[in-house]
Motif scaffolding. Structure first.
Motif, mmCIF file in Angstrom:
data_model
loop_
_atom_site.group_PDB
_atom_site.id
_atom_site.type_symbol
_atom_site.label_atom_id
_atom_site.label_comp_id
_atom_site.label_asym_id
_atom_site.label_seq_id
_atom_site.Cartn_x
_atom_site.Cartn_y
_atom_site.Cartn_z
ATOM 1 N N VAL A 1 10.707 11.469 5.045
ATOM 2 C CA VAL A 1 9.776 10.756 4.163
ATOM 3 C C VAL A 1 9.528 9.348 4.698
ATOM 4 C CG1 VAL A 1 9.392 9.851 1.840
ATOM 5 C CG2 VAL A 1 10.444 12.087 2.130
ATOM 6 N N PHE A 2 10.592 8.705 5.169
ATOM 7 C CA PHE A 2 10.431 7.351 5.714
ATOM 8 C C PHE A 2 9.537 7.358 6.953
ATOM 9 C CE2 PHE A 2 11.807 4.182 8.845
ATOM 10 C CZ PHE A 2 11.443 3.029 8.161
ATOM 11 N N LEU A 3 9.725 8.323 7.844
ATOM 12 C CA LEU A 3 8.889 8.382 9.052
ATOM 13 C C LEU A 3 7.419 8.596 8.691
ATOM 14 C CD1 LEU A 3 11.145 10.497 11.453
ATOM 15 C CD2 LEU A 3 10.731 8.026 11.505
ATOM 16 N N ALA A 4 7.164 9.437 7.673
ATOM 17 C CA ALA A 4 5.780 9.624 7.228
ATOM 18 C C ALA A 4 5.235 8.323 6.658
ATOM 19 C CB ALA A 4 5.722 10.739 6.188
ATOM 20 N N PHE A 5 6.033 7.626 5.841
ATOM 21 C CA PHE A 5 5.617 6.316 5.316
ATOM 22 C C PHE A 5 5.411 5.313 6.435
ATOM 23 C CE2 PHE A 5 7.255 2.043 4.668
ATOM 24 C CZ PHE A 5 6.382 1.538 3.711
ATOM 25 N N TRP B 1 -3.954 -4.505 11.023
ATOM 26 C CA TRP B 1 -4.488 -3.446 10.165
ATOM 27 C C TRP B 1 -3.486 -3.121 9.069
ATOM 28 C CZ3 TRP B 1 -7.504 0.850 13.235
ATOM 29 C CH2 TRP B 1 -8.578 0.251 13.907
ATOM 30 N N THR B 2 -3.966 -2.490 8.017
ATOM 31 C CA THR B 2 -3.120 -2.234 6.839
ATOM 32 C C THR B 2 -2.309 -0.952 6.989
ATOM 33 O OG1 THR B 2 -4.965 -1.115 5.767
ATOM 34 C CG2 THR B 2 -4.680 -3.464 5.291
ATOM 35 N N TYR B 3 -1.662 -0.791 8.127
ATOM 36 C CA TYR B 3 -0.853 0.402 8.376
ATOM 37 C C TYR B 3 0.535 0.003 8.856
ATOM 38 C CZ TYR B 3 -5.336 2.908 8.391
ATOM 39 O OH TYR B 3 -6.555 3.418 8.056
ATOM 40 N N THR B 4 1.483 0.864 8.577
ATOM 41 C CA THR B 4 2.812 0.734 9.154
ATOM 42 C C THR B 4 2.749 1.098 10.643
ATOM 43 O OG1 THR B 4 3.109 2.851 8.003
ATOM 44 C CG2 THR B 4 4.291 0.947 7.117
ATOM 45 N N PRO B 5 3.786 0.795 11.449
ATOM 46 C CA PRO B 5 3.591 0.738 12.911
ATOM 47 C C PRO B 5 3.892 1.979 13.721
ATOM 48 C CG PRO B 5 5.704 -0.233 12.336
ATOM 49 C CD PRO B 5 5.067 0.164 11.041
ATOM 50 N N LEU B 6 4.442 3.055 13.140
ATOM 51 C CA LEU B 6 5.002 4.123 13.962
ATOM 52 C C LEU B 6 3.983 4.741 14.913
ATOM 53 C CD1 LEU B 6 7.466 5.821 14.660
ATOM 54 C CD2 LEU B 6 6.811 7.419 12.842
ATOM 55 N N ALA C 1 1.996 8.202 2.273
ATOM 56 C CA ALA C 1 2.923 9.335 2.358
ATOM 57 C C ALA C 1 3.902 9.357 1.197
ATOM 58 C CB ALA C 1 3.679 9.288 3.685
ATOM 59 N N VAL C 2 4.286 8.188 0.693
ATOM 60 C CA VAL C 2 5.212 8.145 -0.440
ATOM 61 C C VAL C 2 4.575 8.814 -1.657
ATOM 62 C CG1 VAL C 2 6.418 6.625 -2.055
ATOM 63 C CG2 VAL C 2 6.428 6.100 0.389
ATOM 64 N N VAL C 3 3.286 8.562 -1.890
ATOM 65 C CA VAL C 3 2.575 9.222 -2.985
ATOM 66 C C VAL C 3 2.496 10.723 -2.735
ATOM 67 C CG1 VAL C 3 0.361 9.399 -4.178
ATOM 68 C CG2 VAL C 3 1.250 7.156 -3.504
ATOM 69 N N ALA C 4 2.208 11.113 -1.496
ATOM 70 C CA ALA C 4 2.054 12.526 -1.168
ATOM 71 C C ALA C 4 3.339 13.314 -1.375
ATOM 72 C CB ALA C 4 1.573 12.671 0.279
ATOM 73 N N LEU C 5 4.476 12.684 -1.138
ATOM 74 C CA LEU C 5 5.748 13.400 -1.159
ATOM 75 C C LEU C 5 6.564 13.156 -2.423
ATOM 76 C CD1 LEU C 5 6.624 12.729 2.573
ATOM 77 C CD2 LEU C 5 5.808 14.873 1.593
ATOM 78 N N LEU C 6 6.103 12.244 -3.269
ATOM 79 C CA LEU C 6 6.842 11.931 -4.489
ATOM 80 C C LEU C 6 6.999 13.131 -5.419
ATOM 81 C CD1 LEU C 6 8.234 9.624 -6.006
ATOM 82 C CD2 LEU C 6 6.032 9.115 -7.095
ATOM 83 N N PRO C 7 5.980 13.976 -5.626
ATOM 84 C CA PRO C 7 6.163 15.109 -6.540
ATOM 85 C C PRO C 7 7.273 16.071 -6.131
ATOM 86 C CG PRO C 7 3.834 14.709 -6.201
ATOM 87 C CD PRO C 7 4.560 13.840 -5.215
ATOM 88 N N VAL C 8 7.435 16.346 -4.850
ATOM 89 C CA VAL C 8 8.493 17.288 -4.460
ATOM 90 C C VAL C 8 9.870 16.646 -4.612
ATOM 91 C CG1 VAL C 8 7.019 18.590 -2.901
ATOM 92 C CG2 VAL C 8 8.335 16.678 -2.003
ATOM 93 N N ILE C 9 9.947 15.341 -4.432
ATOM 94 C CA ILE C 9 11.224 14.673 -4.676
ATOM 95 C C ILE C 9 11.573 14.758 -6.159
ATOM 96 C CG2 ILE C 9 12.429 12.451 -4.628
ATOM 97 C CD1 ILE C 9 10.903 11.768 -2.109
#
Length: 528
Positions: free
Chosen positions: A194-198, A87-92, A204-212
């Motif tokens: 941020v990495f754990l969310a990604f 699937w197109t998801y990261t594994p956490l 998640a990178v898109v979601a958190l990019l503005p606050v960074i």
């Protein structure tokens, strides 16, 4: 007087006379009840669903297959075939679910427990953030309740065995951390979060990019440390997993997703239907609060208040949370634009509106004309929660659904050798009939513009039913026959009756159920 004290007094002191105070307390109590009701309703539904033995949504079984694969010591990223397509998801999420499955046993339960816990963490984080920012527990409860009320319009997805709730919980915790992060240590923690969310869901990178980006302007030390930490973890994890999977990690997580088509009609429908159509009472509150805020700023400037002091006291915090909300809404919009994006991708947007509503409502209440404001805010809350109401019983599996599931597993178990249940592979695994890829994962690879996976999978599927010794194929309808049209027409026959009398439908998303049964034709069968 401190800002926190002013905030507390603003919400509590609706009026000075006894009747005014009594009315104020009644309004506060009513708002607390209305805000708490959706949270209690969701918990009630989730506790009645967590142990359900069958799929809540039609792809949940495929998600269980991935967790079972991790538990068995296999990679989530390998060359696509009939037996496995990633699937197109990261594994956490799958790693955590597989670890919990060592205690509970592999199945739907560990995945749903992770999602249930994550959804409650999201609500608690919203409540905590808004309470800390406003000084009022009621504002925090309202934010949590408004998010809980979006359960049904988000696809009834909070507690399903999918990645979304964990991704959102990690994103909200990241925003809460970033608001108070200081120095190198704060930046390290922010980058890790941020990495754990990604590592749960890439958006998640898109979601958190503005606050960074915001922190780069106001706390560059925190932001630069966070960016360096994030980049280091992204590069290290990608190189490591890519090396261990012969490049398939990069294909599934980056290439395939980037080359999937877009749903052009959603460019406008997201705003008109998903946002305005479901959240207009909250949007009215936000609009009024914004207008009041602009007017207050203009009056303060005309009155000689130093602009820098006003910005320090109020503006910077507001900008941070507006940036965080914009990131969550943007992530939902982009996810919705992908073809096949269901209502679950709206969860970050609804969390963002709940967050802003709690902050804006508290600010309005602290202004003048508190009695009128209290009535209007209470009315807006009633309208919003009423607009999002849903029948609880319709979200809970019935005894009839349980009764439809057991005969299905029994019927699969009685079929000979390997059985392919294309859209619900976990049912075949439960029946001891082999582990296979899920239909949507197969479709995603075949429709992606990235050629590597498509060519490998096309070659693998060419004669897969014979190569993998499939004796029976179960489809949800004739629309799925195109995957194996030639093989089914040549080597199988369609049984004239459904595999079971009662159909096992999921509770949410696509209403689809295992129905058509194809069995292999053996030499001499028709001679008999």
């Amino acid at each position: 007087m401190s800002l926190a004290v002013a905030q507390r007094r603003g919400l509590r002191a609706v009026g000075r006379s006894w009747p005014e105070r009594a009315i104020g307390r009644a309004l506060l109590g009513l708002m607390a009840f209305i805000a708490a009701a959706p949270i209690l309703a969701y918990v009630w539904v989730a506790l009645h669903r967590v142990g359900y033995a069958f799929e809540l949504d039609w792809m949940e079984g495929g998600s269980v297959e991935l967790a079972a694969r991790v538990a068995g010591g296999h990679s989530l990223y390998a060359a696509p075939s009939l037996h496995f397509v990633g699937w197109t998801y990261t594994p956490l999420y799958y790693w955590i679910s597989a670890a919990l499955g060592q205690i509970t046993g592999v199945g739907f339960l560990p995945l749903r427990l992770v999602s249930l816990a994550a959804s409650l963490i999201s609500m608690a984080t919203l409540a905590w953030v808004v309470t800390r920012e406003t000084g009022e527990w009621l504002a925090g409860l309202v934010s949590a309740g408004l998010f809980a009320a979006s359960f049904r319009i988000s696809g009834a997805w909070f507690d399903t065995g999918r990645v979304d709730s964990l991704f959102l919980a990690l994103s909200l915790v990241t925003l809460a951390w970033g608001a108070r992060a200081r120095g190198v240590r704060g930046g390290l923690g922010l980058g890790l979060l941020v990495f754990l969310a990604f590592f749960t869901k890439q958006i998640a990178v898109v979601a958190l990019l503005p606050v960074i980006g915001y922190l780069l302007l106001v706390r560059p030390r925190v932001a630069i440390t966070a960016v360096l930490t994030l980049l280091g973890l992204l590069v290290a994890s990608t190189l490591a997993l890519d090396g261990l999977t012969d490049g398939w990690y990069r294909y599934y997580v980056f290439d395939e997703l980037a080359h999937q088509p877009w749903a052009k009609q959603v460019w406008i429908q997201f705003w008109s239907n998903d946002v305005i159509g479901h959240q207009w009472p909250l949007l009215l509150v936000l609009f009024v609060a914004g207008a009041v805020r602009v007017r207050a700023g203009s009056v303060a400037s005309l009155s000689g208040v130093r602009r820098g002091a006003l910005t320090t006291a109020l503006g910077w915090r507001e900008v941070y949370w507006m940036a965080g909300a914009a990131g969550l809404i943007g992530a939902a919009w982009i996810s919705r634009l992908h073809t096949g994006g269901y209502a679950n991708v709206l969860m970050p947007a609804y969390a963002a509106f709940a967050l802003l509503a709690g902050l804006a409502g508290s600010r309005l209440w602290r202004g003048s004309r508190r009695r009128l404001t209290a009535v209007l805010l209470c009315a807006a809350l009633v309208l919003q929660v009423g607009l999002l109401r849903y029948p609880l019983s319709a979200q809970i599996p019935t005894t009839a659904q349980e009764a439809a599931g057991l005969p299905l597993i029994s019927a699969l178990r009685e079929l000979p050798a390997n059985v392919l249940v294309l859209r619900h592979p976990w049912y075949a695994t439960e029946a001891g009939k082999g582990s296979f890829a899920q239909a949507e994962a197969i479709s995603d690879v075949l429709r992606s513009g990235s050629p590597r996976g498509r060519q490998v999978l096309q070659d693998a599927l060419g004669d897969a039913l014979n190569a993998d010794h499939i004796e029976a194929v179960v489809l949800d309808g004739g629309f799925d026959a195109h995957f194996f049209r030639t093989q089914l027409a040549r080597d199988f026959r369609l049984v004239g009756r459904p595999i079971t009398r009662a159909r096992l439908y999921p509770l949410t998303d696509v209403r689809t159920a295992p129905t058509l049964l194809y069995v292999r034709i053996h030499p001499g069968e028709f001679a008999r």
